[in-house]
Design a protein around this motif. Sequence first.
Motif, PDB file in Angstrom:
ATOM      1  N   SER A  48      32.318  48.829   2.405  1.00 14.40           N
ATOM      2  CA  SER A  48      32.524  49.232   1.015  1.00 14.40           C
ATOM      3  C   SER A  48      33.365  48.128   0.392  1.00 14.40           C
ATOM      4  O   SER A  48      33.960  47.330   1.110  1.00 14.40           O
ATOM      5  CB  SER A  48      33.204  50.597   0.912  1.00 14.40           C
ATOM      6  OG  SER A  48      34.573  50.496   1.239  1.00 14.40           O
ATOM      7  N   ASN A  84      29.972  51.330  -2.502  1.00 16.49           N
ATOM      8  CA  ASN A  84      29.696  51.648  -1.109  1.00 16.49           C
ATOM      9  C   ASN A  84      28.478  50.857  -0.637  1.00 16.49           C
ATOM     10  O   ASN A  84      27.350  51.160  -1.000  1.00 16.49           O
ATOM     11  CB  ASN A  84      29.449  53.162  -1.021  1.00 16.49           C
ATOM     12  CG  ASN A  84      29.307  53.615   0.413  1.00 16.49           C
ATOM     13  OD1 ASN A  84      29.027  52.819   1.294  1.00 16.49           O
ATOM     14  ND2 ASN A  84      29.491  54.900   0.637  1.00 16.49           N
ATOM     15  N   TRP A  96      27.360  50.570   2.397  1.00 14.70           N
ATOM     16  CA  TRP A  96      26.625  51.323   3.428  1.00 14.70           C
ATOM     17  C   TRP A  96      25.592  52.253   2.809  1.00 14.70           C
ATOM     18  O   TRP A  96      24.469  52.360   3.275  1.00 14.70           O
ATOM     19  CB  TRP A  96      27.659  52.104   4.243  1.00 14.70           C
ATOM     20  CG  TRP A  96      27.154  53.067   5.267  1.00 14.70           C
ATOM     21  CD1 TRP A  96      27.210  54.423   5.211  1.00 14.70           C
ATOM     22  CD2 TRP A  96      26.556  52.757   6.534  1.00 14.70           C
ATOM     23  NE1 TRP A  96      26.686  54.986   6.341  1.00 14.70           N
ATOM     24  CE2 TRP A  96      26.269  53.985   7.174  1.00 14.70           C
ATOM     25  CE3 TRP A  96      26.215  51.578   7.178  1.00 14.70           C
ATOM     26  CZ2 TRP A  96      25.671  54.059   8.442  1.00 14.70           C
ATOM     27  CZ3 TRP A  96      25.626  51.657   8.435  1.00 14.70           C
ATOM     28  CH2 TRP A  96      25.355  52.873   9.047  1.00 14.70           C
ATOM     29  N   THR A 156      29.430  60.713  -6.852  1.00 12.71           N
ATOM     30  CA  THR A 156      29.143  59.282  -6.711  1.00 12.71           C
ATOM     31  C   THR A 156      27.901  59.027  -7.538  1.00 12.71           C
ATOM     32  O   THR A 156      27.077  59.913  -7.757  1.00 12.71           O
ATOM     33  CB  THR A 156      28.842  58.898  -5.256  1.00 12.71           C
ATOM     34  OG1 THR A 156      27.855  59.788  -4.764  1.00 12.71           O
ATOM     35  CG2 THR A 156      30.066  58.981  -4.382  1.00 12.71           C
ATOM     36  N   PHE A 179      36.465  49.638   5.488  1.00 10.84           N
ATOM     37  CA  PHE A 179      36.344  50.458   4.279  1.00 10.84           C
ATOM     38  C   PHE A 179      37.597  50.317   3.433  1.00 10.84           C
ATOM     39  O   PHE A 179      38.677  50.076   3.968  1.00 10.84           O
ATOM     40  CB  PHE A 179      36.162  51.934   4.657  1.00 10.84           C
ATOM     41  CG  PHE A 179      34.788  52.246   5.150  1.00 10.84           C
ATOM     42  CD1 PHE A 179      33.805  52.668   4.269  1.00 10.84           C
ATOM     43  CD2 PHE A 179      34.465  52.090   6.485  1.00 10.84           C
ATOM     44  CE1 PHE A 179      32.522  52.928   4.706  1.00 10.84           C
ATOM     45  CE2 PHE A 179      33.180  52.350   6.933  1.00 10.84           C
ATOM     46  CZ  PHE A 179      32.204  52.770   6.038  1.00 10.84           C
ATOM     47  N   GLY A 197      37.627  57.216  -1.353  1.00  7.49           N
ATOM     48  CA  GLY A 197      37.055  56.360  -0.316  1.00  7.49           C
ATOM     49  C   GLY A 197      37.094  57.022   1.052  1.00  7.49           C
ATOM     50  O   GLY A 197      36.633  56.457   2.038  1.00  7.49           O
ATOM     51  N   GLU A 204      33.476  58.485   2.125  1.00  4.05           N
ATOM     52  CA  GLU A 204      32.596  57.393   2.571  1.00  4.05           C
ATOM     53  C   GLU A 204      32.900  57.013   4.020  1.00  4.05           C
ATOM     54  O   GLU A 204      32.010  56.811   4.839  1.00  4.05           O
ATOM     55  CB  GLU A 204      32.787  56.153   1.692  1.00  4.05           C
ATOM     56  CG  GLU A 204      32.216  56.261   0.294  1.00  4.05           C
ATOM     57  CD  GLU A 204      33.068  57.086  -0.679  1.00  4.05           C
ATOM     58  OE1 GLU A 204      32.746  57.072  -1.858  1.00  4.05           O
ATOM     59  OE2 GLU A 204      34.039  57.741  -0.262  1.00  4.05           O
ATOM     60  N   CYS A 251      30.226  57.693   7.171  1.00  7.27           N
ATOM     61  CA  CYS A 251      29.769  56.569   7.983  1.00  7.27           C
ATOM     62  C   CYS A 251      30.230  56.772   9.432  1.00  7.27           C
ATOM     63  O   CYS A 251      29.487  56.538  10.377  1.00  7.27           O
ATOM     64  CB  CYS A 251      30.311  55.262   7.426  1.00  7.27           C
ATOM     65  SG  CYS A 251      29.882  53.856   8.432  1.00  7.27           S
TER      66      CYS A 251
END
Length: 528
Positions: A167, A181, A183, A201, A252, A261, A264, A268
């Motif tokens: 990210s 992001n 990913w 998002t 990240f 964040g 995310e 992941c």
Amino acid sequence: MKLQNEINKRRTFGIISHPDAGKTTLTEKLLLFGGAIQEAGAVKSNKVKKGATSDFMEIERQRGISVATSVLAFEYKDIKINILDTPGHKDFAEDTFRTLTAVDSVIVVIDVAKGVEEQTEKLVEVCRMRNIPIIVFINKLDREGKDAFDLLDEIEQKLHLKVTPLSYPIGMGYDFKGIYNIWEQNINLFTGDPRKDIEETIEVTDINNPELDDLIGSDAANTLRDELELVQGVYPDFDQEAYKAAKLQPVFFGSALNNFGVRELLDCFIDIAPTPLPKESETRIVSPEEDNFTGFVFKIHANMDPKHRDRLAFVKIVSGVFKRNVPYLHVRLNKKLRFSSPNAFFAEKKEIVENSFPGDIVGLHDTGNFKIGDTLTEGELLNYKGIPSFSPEHFRYINNADPMKSKQLEKGIDQLMDEGVAQLFRLNLNNRKIIGTVGALQYEVIQYRLEHEYGAKCTYENINVHKACWVEPEDEKNEEFADFKRVKSKFLATDKRGQLVFLSDSPFSLQMTQQKYPSIKFHFTSEF
């Protein structure tokens, strides 16, 4: 088949960092996504009455630091996640090193303003030695800090990691707009209001789309496009196999305090992090899919509940299924024990579990049977290795301040030493007790806990010791060893297990002793 499914559902990881980088706050926010807590408490002292859920000892609340590793579990998208939140303070490094023997992967938290700090370097080194997969989380982006590329360089150079950002921040501090992001290819805009819905998002599959300019302004959008192009040019693409082999570390960005964040990172993480891994014992490698249960004690905690004076041994399950009320073999004592109320954790809430699977951490009530490093099996004689005691760096005599309470003091010292808070040595000359610790803060913790948990008061007295070395003679009957014991008699002590320890008073005298008695080995860890 069922066992395999349970193993695939488990992720067990530790969170490590320098003190104050935001480990415990990140843990809280992860629990928030698991629906395990309704509101998260930050760890700053005095500001928040609630206190963080994972800091349950009184002294942690007063100081706003974590002093004991806490174990927390929650479910997220059908994955059972076990977090071990470790103390960041270097005085408690030993607890953290031991915890790293029980995790399958690690998240390293780095403060955006301070970058890589010394304690992080030490801990990452241990992870590298053991080849533990690492994800890096750069925290506190809502404050002014270092440039993202500078930070990535610093992580590569100081921690010797090979990173790839998954990210990327848009601005920082006052100009912080959000995170792109890489990913999932979407943008999460930062509102600065932690109460707002965290899920929003906006999908941006093409960063050249003019919509991006409307969202964050054309200056920020152009900067982001340039920087992402640079990221793709400079850093390798993410490769899951390389990550699991600890050869590549995804990064990240976010702000744990603002809940930003974190989702995310978690999404992941459950995709890429390893399920419970095989573990090496002294005789063979044990794989989680085996039918027979095995596990080892990596931590002991006395008085988790001050009302009950209980002692819990934390066991990491390596293979098979741990069942309640089934007798298991305690390998060191060679006796069978059964556990009627094994606990699973959620900070101070505990629940009794019937079955636990590889990757899980179980708390067993202990009446003094366990020491750190003990192995439990269904009958096989096997020992897990790799949980050492390090040579302490601070030494003090401990004295009883209240003669009426000498029994309580004995018991308190005994239990706290089993927990691995510090190490106890008894001088052979006069049987005086010496406490050795890795950091000076531990003396306060010991004094505080002796008084509040055992009703015993103690005082300390300085002693001039430079290093404690475990002594291993080539031959216990030879002349040289007898001479060593006679000449150095006032520097000799025994540790809790009855091993002989030499307390040298200076680096010079240690060197001279090593030269004078070449047949004797001096070790700095107890596991030799």
